[in-house]
Motif scaffolding. Structure first.
Motif, PDB file in Angstrom:
ATOM      1  N   ALA A 143       3.477   1.822   8.933  1.00 47.66           N
ATOM      2  CA  ALA A 143       3.429   1.218   7.599  1.00 47.66           C
ATOM      3  C   ALA A 143       2.043   0.645   7.306  1.00 47.66           C
ATOM      4  O   ALA A 143       1.553   0.714   6.172  1.00 47.66           O
ATOM      5  N   THR A 144       1.408   0.096   8.347  1.00 49.59           N
ATOM      6  CA  THR A 144       0.090  -0.513   8.191  1.00 49.59           C
ATOM      7  C   THR A 144      -1.005   0.527   7.955  1.00 49.59           C
ATOM      8  O   THR A 144      -1.891   0.344   7.114  1.00 49.59           O
ATOM      9  N   LEU A 145      -0.943   1.633   8.686  1.00 50.59           N
ATOM     10  CA  LEU A 145      -1.985   2.652   8.603  1.00 50.59           C
ATOM     11  C   LEU A 145      -1.776   3.645   7.467  1.00 50.59           C
ATOM     12  O   LEU A 145      -2.720   4.348   7.068  1.00 50.59           O
ATOM     13  N   ALA A 146      -0.562   3.736   6.951  1.00 45.51           N
ATOM     14  CA  ALA A 146      -0.242   4.767   5.966  1.00 45.51           C
ATOM     15  C   ALA A 146      -1.177   4.786   4.751  1.00 45.51           C
ATOM     16  O   ALA A 146      -1.633   5.861   4.351  1.00 45.51           O
ATOM     17  N   PRO A 147      -1.501   3.652   4.123  1.00 51.76           N
ATOM     18  CA  PRO A 147      -2.353   3.722   2.929  1.00 51.76           C
ATOM     19  C   PRO A 147      -3.716   4.354   3.178  1.00 51.76           C
ATOM     20  O   PRO A 147      -4.251   5.051   2.307  1.00 51.76           O
ATOM     21  N   SER A 148      -4.288   4.146   4.358  1.00 50.19           N
ATOM     22  CA  SER A 148      -5.620   4.684   4.653  1.00 50.19           C
ATOM     23  C   SER A 148      -5.574   6.011   5.395  1.00 50.19           C
ATOM     24  O   SER A 148      -6.322   6.940   5.085  1.00 50.19           O
ATOM     25  N   TYR A 149      -4.684   6.128   6.386  1.00 52.99           N
ATOM     26  CA  TYR A 149      -4.630   7.323   7.224  1.00 52.99           C
ATOM     27  C   TYR A 149      -3.824   8.451   6.580  1.00 52.99           C
ATOM     28  O   TYR A 149      -4.180   9.629   6.708  1.00 52.99           O
ATOM     29  N   ALA A 150      -2.753   8.102   5.891  1.00 49.85           N
ATOM     30  CA  ALA A 150      -1.856   9.122   5.327  1.00 49.85           C
ATOM     31  C   ALA A 150      -1.353   8.680   3.956  1.00 49.85           C
ATOM     32  O   ALA A 150      -0.152   8.435   3.778  1.00 49.85           O
ATOM     33  N   PRO A 151      -2.235   8.586   2.956  1.00 48.23           N
ATOM     34  CA  PRO A 151      -1.774   8.173   1.618  1.00 48.23           C
ATOM     35  C   PRO A 151      -0.725   9.105   1.041  1.00 48.23           C
ATOM     36  O   PRO A 151       0.115   8.687   0.245  1.00 48.23           O
ATOM     37  N   LEU A 210      -2.017  -6.769  15.417  1.00 50.46           N
ATOM     38  CA  LEU A 210      -1.652  -6.450  14.039  1.00 50.46           C
ATOM     39  C   LEU A 210      -2.205  -7.455  13.041  1.00 50.46           C
ATOM     40  O   LEU A 210      -2.355  -7.137  11.857  1.00 50.46           O
ATOM     41  N   GLY A 211      -2.523  -8.654  13.510  1.00 49.95           N
ATOM     42  CA  GLY A 211      -3.077  -9.658  12.618  1.00 49.95           C
ATOM     43  C   GLY A 211      -4.428  -9.283  12.059  1.00 49.95           C
ATOM     44  O   GLY A 211      -4.854  -9.815  11.026  1.00 49.95           O
ATOM     45  N   SER A 212      -5.115  -8.343  12.730  1.00 53.64           N
ATOM     46  CA  SER A 212      -6.426  -7.891  12.264  1.00 53.64           C
ATOM     47  C   SER A 212      -6.337  -6.569  11.507  1.00 53.64           C
ATOM     48  O   SER A 212      -7.372  -6.035  11.088  1.00 53.64           O
ATOM     49  N   ALA A 213      -5.144  -6.037  11.363  1.00 56.20           N
ATOM     50  CA  ALA A 213      -4.962  -4.748  10.682  1.00 56.20           C
ATOM     51  C   ALA A 213      -4.630  -4.969   9.203  1.00 56.20           C
ATOM     52  O   ALA A 213      -4.439  -6.095   8.747  1.00 56.20           O
ATOM     53  N   ALA A 214      -4.562  -3.882   8.479  1.00 55.16           N
ATOM     54  CA  ALA A 214      -4.335  -3.949   7.035  1.00 55.16           C
ATOM     55  C   ALA A 214      -2.896  -4.336   6.701  1.00 55.16           C
ATOM     56  O   ALA A 214      -2.005  -4.322   7.556  1.00 55.16           O
ATOM     57  N   THR A 215      -2.686  -4.655   5.445  1.00 54.01           N
ATOM     58  CA  THR A 215      -1.363  -5.015   4.938  1.00 54.01           C
ATOM     59  C   THR A 215      -0.654  -3.784   4.378  1.00 54.01           C
ATOM     60  O   THR A 215      -1.247  -3.034   3.595  1.00 54.01           O
ATOM     61  N   PRO A 216       0.590  -3.537   4.766  1.00 52.62           N
ATOM     62  CA  PRO A 216       1.344  -2.407   4.184  1.00 52.62           C
ATOM     63  C   PRO A 216       1.519  -2.596   2.686  1.00 52.62           C
ATOM     64  O   PRO A 216       1.532  -3.731   2.181  1.00 52.62           O
ATOM     65  N   THR A 217       1.675  -1.508   1.982  1.00 53.74           N
ATOM     66  CA  THR A 217       1.851  -1.591   0.534  1.00 53.74           C
ATOM     67  C   THR A 217       3.293  -1.351   0.098  1.00 53.74           C
ATOM     68  O   THR A 217       3.586  -1.411  -1.091  1.00 53.74           O
ATOM     69  N   VAL A 218       4.190  -1.076   1.060  1.00 57.96           N
ATOM     70  CA  VAL A 218       5.593  -0.827   0.724  1.00 57.96           C
ATOM     71  C   VAL A 218       6.443  -1.994   1.201  1.00 57.96           C
ATOM     72  O   VAL A 218       6.018  -2.780   2.064  1.00 57.96           O
ATOM     73  N   PRO A 219       7.658  -2.151   0.661  1.00 60.14           N
ATOM     74  CA  PRO A 219       8.521  -3.266   1.065  1.00 60.14           C
ATOM     75  C   PRO A 219       8.839  -3.242   2.564  1.00 60.14           C
ATOM     76  O   PRO A 219       8.901  -2.178   3.191  1.00 60.14           O
ATOM     77  N   GLY A 220       9.076  -4.434   3.118  1.00 63.69           N
ATOM     78  CA  GLY A 220       9.391  -4.530   4.532  1.00 63.69           C
ATOM     79  C   GLY A 220      10.471  -5.561   4.815  1.00 63.69           C
ATOM     80  O   GLY A 220      10.566  -6.583   4.125  1.00 63.69           O
ATOM     81  N   PHE A 221      11.281  -5.273   5.821  1.00 64.70           N
ATOM     82  CA  PHE A 221      12.277  -6.218   6.340  1.00 64.70           C
ATOM     83  C   PHE A 221      11.985  -6.391   7.818  1.00 64.70           C
ATOM     84  O   PHE A 221      12.138  -5.467   8.611  1.00 64.70           O
ATOM     85  N   ILE A 222      11.541  -7.588   8.187  1.00 65.34           N
ATOM     86  CA  ILE A 222      11.132  -7.886   9.554  1.00 65.34           C
ATOM     87  C   ILE A 222      12.080  -8.926  10.141  1.00 65.34           C
ATOM     88  O   ILE A 222      12.293  -9.989   9.546  1.00 65.34           O
TER      89      ILE A 222
END
Length: 458
Positions: A231-239, A347-359
């Motif tokens: 979810a974190t990498l998707a916007p940049s790695y796999a839009p 993960l604190g240094s990684a990007a923010t996901p752009t889709v909804p999340g339930f953690i």
């Protein structure tokens, strides 16, 4: 695991999968012909084979792997879904595809697809397994193909988790998130493998899906690592994949490995993950931590080098970093390679996901023998640190993603928290696919720990 328990597990999983597969269409049930792909296809049928003897897992094409785009399908096969080596009536399509490893190099991955008998290919879930192993033989695709190993018991048990999704019309995709060399805990690689698995599935006619299929991401524990990094990498790695994601849900999440290793240090059950993490970091990032290890540390390293979580849990009660390291490296932050690795996995240094999340996260770690409550780290579920997960969820809220639901199970441990989370996760994903507005706990999530990068020991 006792023989009777194994037998009952196999019976339950096979029965559930059989029910989920009926009535199955002739098209879904019939083995497909090997697809045209850049590499030669594998043999038409597979039985339980030794991990290293199955040619399906090797890319043997004439073109360099780097010449293919991530997500390119390299091989395809259709086989019966196995549970503990026993074939079921359910068919699975397996794909070998091009992806990217933790060091950014071209690599190959494998994913497995189970078609829903009532599905139309428009919606699917990518289920990230919690197989946690340093042995490629323990991957979920190996278990599905019929390989039987002690470390593969969990992927076999997870067959039961797939059934509710199949019955509700979701196709289910299960990637081997750790890659071909079982790079345990290498979060970024888990993420790219998961995303390229989704790409490959959409490019394979045998799966019944396409580039427009909507996906939900789900995983617990080791599967949560893959889910969150995807979810974190998707916007940049796999839009292209990100556009089709309806959301992600996970429980028992590893956020900052440096904190986790201190949290489980000396614990009764989970201390064995310390050497597993060191081996995984060494393997995935191509570093050598052996020069910093004590003679006992090297002994443990050797024992677990091809082990799984089954070989680690409860096997090293009271194990500490200091026992594994030479005296001059008693502080893990005095090891430069280690420091670089854990900071890359934070993960604190990684990007923010752009889709909804339930953690979701448990906080009753004392039930699993972890009594640690260190300043700046606090408590957790026995292996994962609750304060880290809270901070990550808050961070997402503060950096533009308000569609974050957070649930902390205060009295439940790592194993116990999956019980309430699983049905909640299914319901949450159903609502995302139905187009309902995602709930938000932003502004109500308690404070947690600092996720700042680790600094060298002074």
């Amino acid at each position: 695991m006792p023989t009777t328990a194994v037998r009952h597990l196999a019976t339950a999983a096979i029965t559930a999968l059989t029910v989920a597969a009926l009535p199955v269409s002739a098209a879904a049930a019939a083995p497909s012909a090997p697809s045209s792909a850049p590499a030669a296809s594998s043999a038409p049928s597979v039985v339980a084979k030794a991990a290293g003897s199955d040619p399906f897992y090797a890319y043997d094409g004439s073109e360099p792997l780097s010449s293919f785009a991530p997500g390119t399908v390299l091989k395809t096969r259709t086989l019966q879904y196995h549970v503990l080596g026993i074939p079921t009536p359910v068919k699975a399509v397996q794909l070998l595809f091009r992806t990217t490893d933790a060091q950014g190099r071209p690599s190959v991955g494998v994913t497995s697809v189970v078609r829903s008998p009532g599905g139309d290919g428009s919606k699917a879930v990518s289920y990230q397994s919690a197989y946690d192993s340093l042995n490629p033989a323990d991957g979920p695709s190996r278990a599905i193909a019929g390989n039987v190993s002690l470390g593969g018991v969990l992927p076999n048990a997870e067959a039961l988790v797939l059934v509710p999704f199949l019955l509700q019309g979701y196709d289910v995709v299960v990637p081997d998130t750790e890659g071909q060399s079982a790079d345990f805990a290498a979060g970024p690689e888990y993420g790219t493998t998961t995303l390229d698995s989704i790409r490959a599935v959409g490019r394979s006619p045998e799966t019944g899906m396409n580039a427009s299929t909507r996906f939900g991401l789900i995983g617990y524990s080791g599967g949560a690592i893959a889910t969150q990094w995807a979810a974190t990498l998707a916007p940049s790695y796999a839009p292209d994949v990100n556009r089709n994601l309806v959301g992600f849900t996970e429980g028992g999440l590893l956020v900052d490995p440096a904190h986790n290793l201190k949290y489980v240090d000396g614990s009764a059950i989970w201390a064995g993950v310390i050497p597993m993490a060191l081996i995984g970091a060494s393997r995935s990032f191509g570093i050598d931590l052996k020069p910093y290890m004590s003679s006992y540390g090297l002994e443990v390293y050797s024992k677990l080098e091809n082990g799984s979580i089954v070989n680690a849990l409860g096997q090293y009660p009271g194990l500490t970093w200091k026992k594994l390291a030479k005296p001059e490296y008693a502080d893990p932050n005095s090891v430069p390679e280690f420091l670089q690795a854990v900071n890359k996995l934070n993960l604190g240094s990684a990007a923010t996901p752009t889709v909804p999340g339930f953690i979701a996260q448990g906080n009753g770690g004392v039930l699993e023998g972890t009594f640690s409550n260190l300043p700046g780290i606090g408590t957790g579920d026995g292996v994962m640190v609750a304060g880290d997960v809270r901070t990550l969820a808050r961070q997402y809220c503060d950096t533009g993603n308000k569609a974050i639901k957070y649930q902390q199970y205060g009295v439940l441990s790592h194993v116990g928290a999956i019980v309430p989370w699983a049905p909640q996760a299914l319901g949450w994903l159903n609502d995302r696919f139905a187009g309902k507005s995602a709930p938000s706990d932003c502004g109500r999530i308690p404070a947690g720990n600092s996720l700042a990068p680790e600094k060298p020991a002074s």
